[in-house]
Write a protein that holds these residues in place. Sequence first.
Motif, PDB file in Angstrom:
ATOM      1  N   VAL A  40     -30.939  -0.341 -62.723  1.00 12.29           N
ATOM      2  CA  VAL A  40     -31.221  -0.964 -64.012  1.00 12.29           C
ATOM      3  C   VAL A  40     -30.316  -2.170 -64.238  1.00 12.29           C
ATOM      4  O   VAL A  40     -30.756  -3.252 -64.632  1.00 12.29           O
ATOM      5  N   LYS A  41     -29.028  -1.997 -63.972  1.00 15.92           N
ATOM      6  CA  LYS A  41     -28.079  -3.084 -64.173  1.00 15.92           C
ATOM      7  C   LYS A  41     -28.418  -4.273 -63.283  1.00 15.92           C
ATOM      8  O   LYS A  41     -28.367  -5.432 -63.709  1.00 15.92           O
ATOM      9  N   GLY A  42     -28.767  -3.979 -62.027  1.00 19.87           N
ATOM     10  CA  GLY A  42     -29.125  -5.049 -61.104  1.00 19.87           C
ATOM     11  C   GLY A  42     -30.401  -5.766 -61.519  1.00 19.87           C
ATOM     12  O   GLY A  42     -30.520  -6.987 -61.358  1.00 19.87           O
ATOM     13  N   VAL A  66     -42.877 -15.419 -70.114  1.00 21.76           N
ATOM     14  CA  VAL A  66     -42.723 -14.269 -71.008  1.00 21.76           C
ATOM     15  C   VAL A  66     -43.363 -13.028 -70.385  1.00 21.76           C
ATOM     16  O   VAL A  66     -42.782 -11.933 -70.402  1.00 21.76           O
ATOM     17  N   MET A  67     -44.563 -13.191 -69.810  1.00 22.97           N
ATOM     18  CA  MET A  67     -45.251 -12.055 -69.180  1.00 22.97           C
ATOM     19  C   MET A  67     -44.431 -11.488 -68.021  1.00 22.97           C
ATOM     20  O   MET A  67     -44.232 -10.266 -67.921  1.00 22.97           O
ATOM     21  N   THR A  68     -43.981 -12.368 -67.131  1.00 21.02           N
ATOM     22  CA  THR A  68     -43.234 -11.914 -65.956  1.00 21.02           C
ATOM     23  C   THR A  68     -41.900 -11.287 -66.356  1.00 21.02           C
ATOM     24  O   THR A  68     -41.488 -10.265 -65.787  1.00 21.02           O
ATOM     25  N   SER A  69     -41.225 -11.885 -67.329  1.00 26.57           N
ATOM     26  CA  SER A  69     -39.948 -11.328 -67.776  1.00 26.57           C
ATOM     27  C   SER A  69     -40.125  -9.942 -68.385  1.00 26.57           C
ATOM     28  O   SER A  69     -39.305  -9.039 -68.159  1.00 26.57           O
ATOM     29  N   SER A 129     -30.688  -9.618 -62.530  1.00 26.16           N
ATOM     30  CA  SER A 129     -31.632 -10.486 -61.819  1.00 26.16           C
ATOM     31  C   SER A 129     -32.443 -11.327 -62.791  1.00 26.16           C
ATOM     32  O   SER A 129     -32.660 -12.523 -62.561  1.00 26.16           O
ATOM     33  N   ILE A 130     -32.888 -10.718 -63.889  1.00 24.69           N
ATOM     34  CA  ILE A 130     -33.660 -11.458 -64.892  1.00 24.69           C
ATOM     35  C   ILE A 130     -32.826 -12.584 -65.490  1.00 24.69           C
ATOM     36  O   ILE A 130     -33.296 -13.717 -65.658  1.00 24.69           O
ATOM     37  N   SER A 188     -42.574  -7.764 -67.693  1.00 24.74           N
ATOM     38  CA  SER A 188     -42.894  -6.802 -66.629  1.00 24.74           C
ATOM     39  C   SER A 188     -41.664  -6.493 -65.788  1.00 24.74           C
ATOM     40  O   SER A 188     -41.468  -5.352 -65.347  1.00 24.74           O
ATOM     41  N   THR A 189     -40.807  -7.495 -65.561  1.00 25.38           N
ATOM     42  CA  THR A 189     -39.579  -7.264 -64.781  1.00 25.38           C
ATOM     43  C   THR A 189     -38.595  -6.386 -65.542  1.00 25.38           C
ATOM     44  O   THR A 189     -37.953  -5.501 -64.964  1.00 25.38           O
ATOM     45  N   ALA A 190     -38.476  -6.629 -66.854  1.00 20.23           N
ATOM     46  CA  ALA A 190     -37.538  -5.852 -67.662  1.00 20.23           C
ATOM     47  C   ALA A 190     -37.939  -4.384 -67.738  1.00 20.23           C
ATOM     48  O   ALA A 190     -37.085  -3.491 -67.705  1.00 20.23           O
ATOM     49  N   THR A 191     -39.220  -4.130 -67.850  1.00 24.43           N
ATOM     50  CA  THR A 191     -39.692  -2.747 -67.969  1.00 24.43           C
ATOM     51  C   THR A 191     -39.951  -2.093 -66.615  1.00 24.43           C
ATOM     52  O   THR A 191     -40.265  -0.900 -66.565  1.00 24.43           O
TER      53      THR A 191
END
Length: 395
Positions: free
Chosen positions: A240-242, A211-214, A246-247, A216-219
């Motif tokens: 942004v789309k890429g 949850v933490m990594t997702s 990736s997530i 930070s990756t999303a933002t």
Amino acid sequence: MALHAPVNNQQCQIHRLNLHHRTQIQLRNLYFNIPISQSRGFSLRSRSISHPLLLRRCVSEKISGSFDPDSGRNYASGPPQVLKKSNSFLPHVTLASTLLALVFPPSFTWFTNRYYAPALGFLMFAVGVNSSEKDFLEAFKRPTAILAGYIGQFLVKPLLGYIFGIISVSIFGLPTPVGAGIMLVSCVSGAQLSNYATFLTDPPMAPLSIVMTSLSTATAVIITPLLSLLLIGKRLPVDVKGMVSSILQIVVTPVAAGLLLNRFFPRICDAIRPFLPPLSVLVTACCVGAPLAINIESVTSPFGLTILLLIIAFHFTAFVAGYFLTGMVFHKTPDVKALQRTLSYETGMQSSLLALALANRFFQDPLVGVPPAISTVIMSLMGFSLVMVWAKRKE
């Protein structure tokens, strides 16, 4: 068995008491004890109970209930024995892959960027297979810990990156692009390898780490360009789309597939679990050795050794800061040690490959890409070395 009161109700419950090897049977408004002998037998004395069928039924229900899968401990609350054994091999395999990449780079140059996303997805699938949806629901119930991980990623780590970037230029006299490369490493989101490292050390914490990594990756599509503008003075456009794609490919889809497989096809999960640890070790070795082999010229550049020492110091400080700051904030939390290890991974490990891709795409000077290339290897080596150390300390 001696009774001091008549049986008034047919509801009963049996509790095992480990202390003094006694079992307590509770009837409403009535308590009496049955000593248990060491040979698994019951020692019954005195008068017989006036409701033998009732007692037999209660004991039968209690014993049958103990075999209910939902009443037992969740599989994800502890790693399988074969996963525990993989902990001790992973740091050695990671080190061996690093040496092999240095000595014979073609052994890993075939593992190009197109294989990296599926490889990380496989590691996340292994986490999903050994977790349950309840674990992720519990993770969302800890917003303070999630916020702490986010602060470690985008406040503590960028501050450290800025300090070491300034030190590299002002004290060691390295070119300015090298300092920019160190700062760029500190601006990116968390690494998916931190989720796998957390899973190997503290399996119940893996969903929280994901949850933490997702998050930070999303933002990172917003935060990384802002941090790069603030620290380096260059605004980096991020796809942004890429990033969202990736997530979905690396985290969401593999974890969801593992959870669904574990939920609806447990026999298939039991069949494939023994093969996941060795495959995961092999995949991790490729994820570590390939970036080093592909960027071997940058690593062996004239400034390579100095940059190597600076990157080691940067990551070491990040791991330490994540561990001890978490201990200070969450010192009253029952699972504080596990939380410290989790946030240490989150703070010390980041997506250095993303930093390398940004450096190669948006900076003309190739020296900017040297710190991210070295960081990819050092981050993995240090992270999985901590896996070995903390796993042994827990044992």
